[in-house]
Enzyme design. Structure first.
Site, PDB file in Angstrom:
ATOM      1  N   ASN A  22      68.701  38.815 114.974  1.00  0.00           N
ATOM      2  CA  ASN A  22      69.303  37.617 114.750  1.00  0.00           C
ATOM      3  C   ASN A  22      68.825  37.275 113.276  1.00  0.00           C
ATOM      4  OD1 ASN A  22      69.445  34.664 114.654  1.00  0.00           O
ATOM      5  ND2 ASN A  22      69.773  34.767 116.801  1.00  0.00           N
TER       6      ASN A  22
ATOM      7  N   HIS B 152      73.928  36.962 115.399  1.00  0.00           N
ATOM      8  CA  HIS B 152      73.197  37.122 116.333  1.00  0.00           C
ATOM      9  C   HIS B 152      72.792  38.413 116.516  1.00  0.00           C
ATOM     10  CE1 HIS B 152      74.272  33.476 119.102  1.00  0.00           C
ATOM     11  NE2 HIS B 152      74.307  33.233 117.846  1.00  0.00           N
TER      12      HIS B 152
ATOM     13  N   GLU C 236      72.800  41.031 118.663  1.00  0.00           N
ATOM     14  CA  GLU C 236      73.896  41.993 118.904  1.00  0.00           C
ATOM     15  C   GLU C 236      75.001  42.164 117.960  1.00  0.00           C
ATOM     16  OE1 GLU C 236      72.225  39.895 122.702  1.00  0.00           O
ATOM     17  OE2 GLU C 236      72.916  39.277 120.793  1.00  0.00           O
TER      18      GLU C 236
ATOM     19  N   SER D  86      68.862  38.192 127.172  1.00  0.00           N
ATOM     20  CA  SER D  86      70.368  38.066 127.727  1.00  0.00           C
ATOM     21  C   SER D  86      71.260  37.554 126.913  1.00  0.00           C
ATOM     22  CB  SER D  86      69.974  37.342 128.866  1.00  0.00           C
ATOM     23  OG  SER D  86      71.233  36.933 129.631  1.00  0.00           O
TER      24      SER D  86
ATOM     25  N   CYS E 107      73.977  35.868 124.887  1.00  0.00           N
ATOM     26  CA  CYS E 107      74.610  34.453 125.065  1.00  0.00           C
ATOM     27  C   CYS E 107      76.234  34.705 125.218  1.00  0.00           C
ATOM     28  CB  CYS E 107      74.527  33.691 123.600  1.00  0.00           C
ATOM     29  SG  CYS E 107      75.129  34.476 122.241  1.00  0.00           S
TER      30      CYS E 107
ATOM     31  N   CYS F 135      77.994  36.616 122.437  1.00  0.00           N
ATOM     32  CA  CYS F 135      77.633  38.019 122.394  1.00  0.00           C
ATOM     33  C   CYS F 135      78.221  38.739 123.439  1.00  0.00           C
ATOM     34  CB  CYS F 135      76.089  38.275 122.215  1.00  0.00           C
ATOM     35  SG  CYS F 135      75.539  37.839 120.557  1.00  0.00           S
TER      36      CYS F 135
ATOM     37  N   ASP G 201      70.540  27.461 118.087  1.00  0.00           N
ATOM     38  CA  ASP G 201      70.821  28.818 118.206  1.00  0.00           C
ATOM     39  C   ASP G 201      71.644  29.035 119.559  1.00  0.00           C
ATOM     40  OD1 ASP G 201      70.639  31.598 117.315  1.00  0.00           O
ATOM     41  OD2 ASP G 201      69.772  31.919 119.332  1.00  0.00           O
TER      42      ASP G 201
END
Length: 153
Positions: free
Chosen positions: A48, A59, A61, A84, A86, A89, A149
């Site tokens: 991130n 982010h 990912e 996990s 979001c 993503c 975020d």
């Protein structure tokens, strides 16, 4: 990126954890990710960078995905993430047909992983105590930045 194979989920997750720690050291949000082939070849890694680059779209990912470069297919890839994913993503995973997601922590935040699983993505949750502590402590210390975020500010 490299010819080394990361054959276990733990080895793959370790790459994402390195990225999360790099983001934290840079003054950012400690979320890291990495994209691998199904057999464990690293395609791309990232973290991130919203704070560092003043870009809300970076982010963990998405950074790993971008760093992997263009692939002809993503069906046999594995996205490994310390937290996990979001909805943003999770949408990336679905849009490009990433076949598997490994989640290091879904206790600090529960994103779209259930939706991914309901739509054919293989999801493995590790819930590593070290990652839960890292993210939980960070969120407690930076609630405003965290809420920004996840889109709750």
């Amino acid at each position: 990126m490299t010819d080394a194979l990361y054959e276990t989920d733990a080895a793959k997750l370790a790459v994402a954890v390195e990225e999360a720690r790099a983001g934290l050291a840079e003054g950012g949000i400690p979320i890291g990710a990495a994209l691998f082939t199904r057999d464990g070849r690293l395609l791309g890694r990232g973290h991130n960078r919203r704070v560092q680059q003043d870009d809300p779209s970076i982010h963990g990912e998405t950074d790993a995905f971008r760093n992997a470069g263009r692939q002809t297919s993503y069906r046999d890839t594995v996205m490994v993430t310390t937290l996990s994913p979001c909805w943003y993503c999770s949408g990336l995973v679905r849009q490009f047909g990433i076949g598997r997601v490994v989640v290091g922590d879904d206790q600090s935040f529960l994103g779209g992983q259930d939706w991914l699983a309901e739509n054919g993505v293989e999801v493995t949750v590790v819930n590593d105590p070290e990652l839960i502590e890292l993210m939980g402590s960070w969120i407690e210390e930076h609630p405003h930045l965290w809420n920004e975020d996840i889109g709750e500010e």
